[in-house]
Write a protein that holds these residues in place. Structure first.
Motif, PDB file in Angstrom:
ATOM      1  N   HIS A 157       6.380   2.660  -8.420  1.00 18.99           N
ATOM      2  CA  HIS A 157       5.586   3.493  -7.510  1.00 18.99           C
ATOM      3  C   HIS A 157       5.781   4.950  -7.908  1.00 18.99           C
ATOM      4  CE1 HIS A 157       9.286   4.552  -5.370  1.00 18.99           C
ATOM      5  NE2 HIS A 157       9.559   3.256  -5.237  1.00 18.99           N
ATOM      6  N   SER A 158       4.983   5.827  -7.302  1.00 17.79           N
ATOM      7  CA  SER A 158       4.968   7.233  -7.705  1.00 17.79           C
ATOM      8  C   SER A 158       6.215   7.984  -7.275  1.00 17.79           C
ATOM      9  CB  SER A 158       3.733   7.930  -7.132  1.00 17.79           C
ATOM     10  OG  SER A 158       3.729   7.864  -5.711  1.00 17.79           O
TER      11      SER A 158
ATOM     12  N   PRO B  25       0.790  -1.240   0.000  1.00 21.23           N
ATOM     13  CA  PRO B  25       0.000   0.000   0.000  1.00 21.23           C
ATOM     14  C   PRO B  25       0.815   1.281   0.000  1.00 21.23           C
ATOM     15  CG  PRO B  25      -0.017  -1.004   2.178  1.00 21.23           C
ATOM     16  CD  PRO B  25       0.678  -1.969   1.272  1.00 21.23           C
ATOM     17  N   GLU B  26       2.027   1.257   0.561  1.00 19.12           N
ATOM     18  CA  GLU B  26       2.786   2.488   0.743  1.00 19.12           C
ATOM     19  C   GLU B  26       4.160   2.402   0.084  1.00 19.12           C
ATOM     20  OE1 GLU B  26       1.693   5.190   2.062  1.00 19.12           O
ATOM     21  OE2 GLU B  26      -0.090   4.560   3.178  1.00 19.12           O
ATOM     22  N   ILE B  27       4.652   3.545  -0.399  1.00 22.33           N
ATOM     23  CA  ILE B  27       5.971   3.603  -1.018  1.00 22.33           C
ATOM     24  C   ILE B  27       7.058   3.185  -0.041  1.00 22.33           C
ATOM     25  CG2 ILE B  27       7.699   5.162  -2.029  1.00 22.33           C
ATOM     26  CD1 ILE B  27       5.417   6.807  -3.154  1.00 22.33           C
TER      27      ILE B  27
ATOM     28  N   ARG C 266      -7.046  -3.057  -4.906  1.00 23.80           N
ATOM     29  CA  ARG C 266      -7.275  -4.406  -4.385  1.00 23.80           C
ATOM     30  C   ARG C 266      -8.390  -5.104  -5.151  1.00 23.80           C
ATOM     31  NH1 ARG C 266     -10.581  -4.466   0.750  1.00 23.80           N
ATOM     32  NH2 ARG C 266     -12.098  -4.061  -0.895  1.00 23.80           N
ATOM     33  N   ASP C 267      -9.501  -4.391  -5.366  1.00 24.41           N
ATOM     34  CA  ASP C 267     -10.614  -4.994  -6.094  1.00 24.41           C
ATOM     35  C   ASP C 267     -10.240  -5.266  -7.546  1.00 24.41           C
ATOM     36  OD1 ASP C 267     -11.994  -4.784  -3.751  1.00 24.41           O
ATOM     37  OD2 ASP C 267     -13.219  -3.073  -4.372  1.00 24.41           O
ATOM     38  N   LEU C 268      -9.452  -4.373  -8.139  1.00 27.63           N
ATOM     39  CA  LEU C 268      -8.995  -4.606  -9.502  1.00 27.63           C
ATOM     40  C   LEU C 268      -8.068  -5.815  -9.569  1.00 27.63           C
ATOM     41  CD1 LEU C 268      -8.302  -1.025 -10.943  1.00 27.63           C
ATOM     42  CD2 LEU C 268     -10.021  -2.673 -11.709  1.00 27.63           C
ATOM     43  N   ALA C 269      -7.265  -6.012  -8.525  1.00 32.46           N
ATOM     44  CA  ALA C 269      -6.390  -7.174  -8.496  1.00 32.46           C
ATOM     45  C   ALA C 269      -7.207  -8.464  -8.483  1.00 32.46           C
ATOM     46  CB  ALA C 269      -5.473  -7.110  -7.277  1.00 32.46           C
TER      47      ALA C 269
ATOM     48  N   GLU D  86      -4.189  -5.853   2.619  1.00 38.85           N
ATOM     49  CA  GLU D  86      -5.282  -5.595   1.677  1.00 38.85           C
ATOM     50  C   GLU D  86      -6.316  -4.610   2.213  1.00 38.85           C
ATOM     51  OE1 GLU D  86      -8.681  -6.632   1.789  1.00 38.85           O
ATOM     52  OE2 GLU D  86      -8.541  -7.307   3.870  1.00 38.85           O
ATOM     53  N   HIS D  87      -6.363  -4.437   3.538  1.00 38.84           N
ATOM     54  CA  HIS D  87      -7.342  -3.538   4.142  1.00 38.84           C
ATOM     55  C   HIS D  87      -6.978  -2.072   4.002  1.00 38.84           C
ATOM     56  CE1 HIS D  87      -4.118  -4.024   7.094  1.00 38.84           C
ATOM     57  NE2 HIS D  87      -4.416  -2.796   7.474  1.00 38.84           N
ATOM     58  N   ASP D  88      -5.747  -1.768   3.612  1.00 34.10           N
ATOM     59  CA  ASP D  88      -5.244  -0.401   3.657  1.00 34.10           C
ATOM     60  C   ASP D  88      -5.968   0.496   2.661  1.00 34.10           C
ATOM     61  OD1 ASP D  88      -3.398   1.966   3.324  1.00 34.10           O
ATOM     62  OD2 ASP D  88      -2.189   0.776   4.717  1.00 34.10           O
TER      63      ASP D  88
END
Length: 304
Positions: A169-170, A140-142, A230-233, A214-216
């Motif tokens: 990542h961004s 979820p995070e860089i 997550r849903d797209l995955a 996955e909850h993040d």
């Protein structure tokens, strides 16, 4: 011989050690002077490519990151590949259950903090990579990518090669993201580690998707084109007919409901991977207590 002097803060040094794929037990690092003001490099200034050419008998050095910025012109001593730790019964069962999946199946890997979910990811990825498929691992995070990147390079380089891991990542430049995208599309990157944007990366031989934490909420794009990575995955795994593993110590309500109804396979890691006990938890009813800056008297007493 020219020498480059590089002074590191404690945080930057931790990043360097992680990306190097090693954690020296004595707290020292080869080629570094340890002093009260920090650590200073005593290694010759040379590019990673030059270092690799001069040491063909050693594992290849790519680059490392300081403060989130990568520098391919500074090389460090390579570290030996990690030895896989022994799995406990719950981890072994989870690895075997994921390996037995054929086709699309969402998996909720529910494990407490420190239960060894990352090791399960690595074992599952090793099997998929050994079968000639690609793996997408999302975080979820860089700031979570450096730790995982170091672990992946140390463990999986023998399977994917020195250029087999790509990161997206961004925090990277447009050119670096394009390079990762292209390597994934061409199949040169066998494993892609990235944040939510990586769910769109073209991977023609994708065999497994892992969504860590996955909850993040960071998996949700809140502006512009809004989506849940997550849903797209999960949808992408359904479209390709492959497993998708959703890992979390505190699953989202929708994922938990899917697991309760049998739509997702739930695998549990109830204890910590290493011999350590969980912290003692005490519930305090604060409804009739006078709080000080949001803290109960019991908490203040515990703090001391």
């Amino acid at each position: 011989m020219r020498f480059r002097t590089l002074t590191l803060t404690a945080g930057a040094l931790a990043t360097v050690l992680v990306l190097a794929g090693c954690a020296p037990t004595d707290g020292t690092m080869p080629g570094m002077d340890h002093g009260p003001g920090g650590m200073t490099s005593t290694a010759p200034s040379q590019s990673a490519a030059a270092f690799n050419a001069a040491h063909p008998d050693q594992p290849a050095v790519d680059y490392y990151s300081i403060g989130g910025r990568s520098d391919r012109n500074l090389a460090i001593a390579p570290c030996a590949a990690d030895e896989p730790p022994a799995l406990n019964e719950a981890q072994q069962g989870a690895v075997e259950a994921i390996a037995a999946l054929d086709g699309f199946k969402p998996v909720l890997l529910h494990g407490v903090t420190g239960s060894g979910k990352t090791e399960v990811y690595l074992r599952a990825a090793e099997r998929v990579l050994a079968a000639g498929r690609q793996v997408l691992l999302m975080v979820p995070e860089i700031n979570l990518t450096p730790q995982l990147e170091g672990a992946l390079r140390a463990r999986l380089e023998a399977l994917v090669g020195p250029d087999g891991l790509a990161v997206m990542h961004s925090g990277l430049s447009d050119g670096e993201r394009l390079q990762a995208w292209t390597r994934a599309q061409r199949g040169q990157a066998r494993m892609l580690l990235g944040t939510r944007m990586s769910v769109f990366a073209p991977m023609g031989e994708l065999g497994l998707i892992v969504v860590d934490e996955e909850h993040d909420a960071s998996y949700k794009q809140q502006d512009g084109l809004r989506y849940s990575a997550r849903d797209l995955a999960v949808w992408r795994a359904h479209d390709l007919g492959i497993p998708v593993v959703l890992g979390s110590a505190t699953p989202s309500l929708e994922t938990w409901q899917h697991a309760e109804r049998g739509r997702y396979l739930r695998l549990s890691l109830p204890g910590r991977a290493r011999a350590s006990s969980l912290p003692t938890v005490r519930l305090v009813d604060t409804r009739r207590l006078q709080l000080k800056q949001g803290m109960s008297p019991q908490l203040l007493d515990a703090i001391g």
